[in-house]
Scaffold this motif. Structure first.
Motif, PDB file in Angstrom:
ATOM      1  N   LEU A  22       4.145  -6.939  -4.708  1.00 34.64           N
ATOM      2  CA  LEU A  22       5.871  -6.617  -5.093  1.00 34.64           C
ATOM      3  C   LEU A  22       5.966  -6.015  -6.132  1.00 34.64           C
ATOM      4  O   LEU A  22       5.090  -5.481  -6.896  1.00 34.64           O
ATOM      5  CB  LEU A  22       6.274  -8.082  -5.382  1.00 34.64           C
ATOM      6  CG  LEU A  22       6.104  -9.277  -4.555  1.00 34.64           C
ATOM      7  CD1 LEU A  22       6.633 -10.581  -5.120  1.00 34.64           C
ATOM      8  CD2 LEU A  22       6.716  -9.190  -3.417  1.00 34.64           C
ATOM      9  N   GLN A  24       7.936  -5.630  -8.484  1.00 38.91           N
ATOM     10  CA  GLN A  24       8.404  -6.205  -9.849  1.00 38.91           C
ATOM     11  C   GLN A  24       7.082  -6.573 -10.408  1.00 38.91           C
ATOM     12  O   GLN A  24       7.019  -6.850 -11.512  1.00 38.91           O
ATOM     13  CB  GLN A  24       9.233  -7.513  -9.676  1.00 38.91           C
ATOM     14  CG  GLN A  24      10.807  -6.910  -9.455  1.00 38.91           C
ATOM     15  CD  GLN A  24      10.989  -6.827  -7.820  1.00 38.91           C
ATOM     16  OE1 GLN A  24      10.235  -6.791  -7.175  1.00 38.91           O
ATOM     17  NE2 GLN A  24      12.185  -6.700  -7.455  1.00 38.91           N
ATOM     18  N   TRP A 107       9.880  -4.405   4.128  1.00 37.18           N
ATOM     19  CA  TRP A 107      10.885  -4.408   3.103  1.00 37.18           C
ATOM     20  C   TRP A 107      11.853  -5.643   3.259  1.00 37.18           C
ATOM     21  O   TRP A 107      12.020  -6.046   4.208  1.00 37.18           O
ATOM     22  CB  TRP A 107      11.649  -3.264   3.358  1.00 37.18           C
ATOM     23  CG  TRP A 107      11.408  -1.828   2.686  1.00 37.18           C
ATOM     24  CD1 TRP A 107      11.412  -1.270   1.527  1.00 37.18           C
ATOM     25  CD2 TRP A 107      10.253  -1.150   3.397  1.00 37.18           C
ATOM     26  NE1 TRP A 107      10.797  -0.308   1.299  1.00 37.18           N
ATOM     27  CE2 TRP A 107      10.235   0.073   2.533  1.00 37.18           C
ATOM     28  CE3 TRP A 107       9.840  -0.881   4.624  1.00 37.18           C
ATOM     29  CZ2 TRP A 107       9.449   1.052   3.014  1.00 37.18           C
ATOM     30  CZ3 TRP A 107       9.007  -0.115   5.038  1.00 37.18           C
ATOM     31  CH2 TRP A 107       8.802   1.024   4.080  1.00 37.18           C
ATOM     32  N   GLN A 116      12.614  -6.321  -2.454  1.00 35.67           N
ATOM     33  CA  GLN A 116      11.322  -6.082  -2.855  1.00 35.67           C
ATOM     34  C   GLN A 116      10.494  -5.544  -1.592  1.00 35.67           C
ATOM     35  O   GLN A 116      10.767  -5.606  -0.394  1.00 35.67           O
ATOM     36  CB  GLN A 116      10.834  -7.491  -2.930  1.00 35.67           C
ATOM     37  CG  GLN A 116      11.377  -8.407  -4.271  1.00 35.67           C
ATOM     38  CD  GLN A 116      10.843  -9.678  -4.480  1.00 35.67           C
ATOM     39  OE1 GLN A 116      10.414 -10.282  -3.407  1.00 35.67           O
ATOM     40  NE2 GLN A 116      10.758 -10.171  -5.746  1.00 35.67           N
TER      41      GLN A 116
END
Length: 529
Positions: A22, A24, A107, A116
């Motif tokens: 990911l 993040q 995606w 993400q």
């Protein structure tokens, strides 16, 4: 119960997919820029995702993936390796097409709305099931081939999209039959001989399916590594013998009678017979022509040529002459030159069939220039040629061509009425009888050969025994060739020549001079003593 079921789904999802990459979850510190370009890059580019979580896909078994969030976009780096079939925003199937590796990017949602990105490195493994079926089916075919040909040993090795045929065949003919069984077609000695006898050949077509009614296997390219024992080099001995004889008998008379200013003459004995009357001085001449000629011609050629079994060989001993050819293109003409060869020519393709049984495709020819057939300055050729295919054992001789020709011609030129009178008519006539006989024979014999050993190699080649005569032999005796045991070397200064003669005499006293015949080829092949 519902909470436990949710935990099981989460655990299954993580086990199948691995830990997702990911955006993040992959924060990376940005190093201090060291240049203007790095400063711009760090300002515009937030991160770069290079590697993904590894995933294996079996080409025989696809994978069904169900996501927790809808997938908005899918990207595949190489569509030839992996195919993605999407059934719904949260469910799709991964299908392996060919062996290799590619990247799969997913995606989830929009990037500007907290979306993400998930990236996987997908590896499509080889089709083990197909490889196992190939090994099983070709192993059964290998066993049956070895049963059909007990004098040969064959191994079939499937590797990827190729089928390697290894082992040893009894002879070239049996090797052709084995490859024909594997390819599923009849053997053709003429077309596949060069691929059978040499071994280590390249792609030789497609291999047939071992069991057509069974499972369909992908096509395999056949690579022949089958070896044939024995000598693979064939020497062809050819003898071309021709003898021609001709005989000519010719008789004629000519006379001239001068009576005053009137002349009567008979010129039948000349090349252009004629009867003429000319006014001239008073005289009488008479001439009787009789001639008998005999001639013969002998031709004996023995070309020897060596080549590998199944490979063609060409030999020519003679020369070439130019033949101009007029060519025209759109009304414009030009002259090109081609060369026509003459002499002794030999072309043959040997194929070893059964140990010492050899099949020969042979085309010998012998030609010589005939100036009597000259056209526009280009000479003609008298040719004797043959092309045929025969089979014979090693060392056997076969007459592949023969010619016995007998021609006879006769002619008589005479003055009407006067030439028909007995006895007296010989003065007014010319007679000629000619006969030509020709005999031609071409013999061939194959022989399996191997390279000469070091002690069998020739040390004295043709022409090496020809030397220059010394001053005594040249100026006094009149010879143009010298003693083979003594090279005069006229290029040396006369003072050095004396020193060389002295050194040669001393060496001759120390050891006996070896006979020239012992320098020639020795052994089973070539010239003997």
């Amino acid at each position: 119960m519902g909470g436990r079921f949710g935990l099981i789904l989460v655990a299954s999802f993580l086990m199948c997919w691995g830990r997702p990459s990911l955006a993040q979850d992959l924060p990376k510190p940005v190093a201090a820029p060291r240049s203007a370009s790095e400063a711009v890059t760090s300002e515009l580019v937030e991160w770069i995702v290079e590697q993904g979580v590894p995933m294996d896909v079996d080409p025989e078994r696809s994978k069904i993936v169900r996501t927790r969030r809808p997938v908005t976009r899918i990207s595949i780096a190489d569509p030839k390796i992996l195919e993605v079939v999407q059934f719904s925003p949260t469910e799709f199937e991964l299908i392996g097409l060919s062996t290799g590796q590619t990247s799969l990017t997913l995606w989830f949602g929009e990037a500007d709305k907290g979306g993400q990105l998930l990236r996987y490195q997908v590896r499509v493994s080889p089709n083990r099931a197909t490889e196992d079926r190939k090994k099983i089916e070709y192993a059964e075919l290998e066993r049956r081939i070895n049963e059909l040909f007990p004098n040969s040993m064959v191994r079939l090795i499937p590797v990827s999209d190729k089928l390697i045929v290894k082992g040893q065949a009894r002879d070239a003919e049996e090797a052709a039959q084995i490859l024909a069984v594997i390819r599923g077609q009849g053997p053709d000695q003429g077309k596949t001989a060069n691929a059978l006898t040499g071994g280590g050949s390249l792609n030789q077509g497609r291999a047939a399916e071992p069991f057509p009614d069974g499972s369909k296997l992908p096509p395999s390219s056949l690579i022949n590594l089958l070896q044939v024992p024995g000598e693979m080099q064939v020497m062809l001995k050819v003898r071309v013998a021709e003898l021609s004889r001709s005989a000519l008998r010719k008789m004629g008379a000519e006379f001239q009678l001068f009576e005053g200013d009137f002349t009567f003459s008979s010129l039948l004995g000349l090349a252009d017979p004629a009867v003429s009357a000319v006014l001239t001085t008073k005289d009488v001449t008479f001439a009787l022509h009789a001639i008998s000629t005999n001639s013969y011609g002998k031709v004996l050629a023995e070309p020897n040529l060596v080549t590998l079994s199944g490979h063609p060989a060409y030999f020519i001993a003679g020369g070439e002459f130019a033949v101009p050819v007029v060519v025209g293109v759109e009304g414009a003409s030009a002259i090109s030159t081609s060369f026509r060869g003459f002499g002794t020519q030999l072309t043959f393709v040997p194929t070893e069939l059964d140990k010492d049984r050899i099949r020969l495709q042979v085309a010998p020819s012998f030609s010589q220039i005939n100036q009597q057939n000259t056209v526009d300055g280009i000479p003609g050729l008298d040719s004797r040629a043959v092309a045929t295919t025969v089979e014979l054992r090693e060392g056997q001789w076969l007459a592949i061509a023969g010619l016995l020709q007998d021609e006879q011609r006769g002619s008589k030129s005479r003055v009407p009425f006067l030439g028909d009178i007995p006895v007296v008519g010989a003065v007014f006539s010319q007679r000629e009888v000619q006969r030509d006989e020709s005999e031609l024979l071409i013999l061939v014999s194959p022989e399996l050969v191997h390279p000469l050993e070091a002690e069998e190699a020739p040390r004295l080649l043709p022409g090496m025994e020809v030397t220059e005569p010394n001053n005594l032999a040249f100026y006094v005796v009149g010879e143009i060739e010298g003693d083979p045991a003594c090279d005069h070397r006229s290029t040396y200064w006369p003072g050095y020549q004396g020193e060389l003669r002295s050194a040669r005499r001393e060496a001759k006293l120390e050891r006996c001079y070896q006979h020239r015949e012992n320098y020639y080829l020795q052994g089973h092949h070539g010239f003997s003593e």
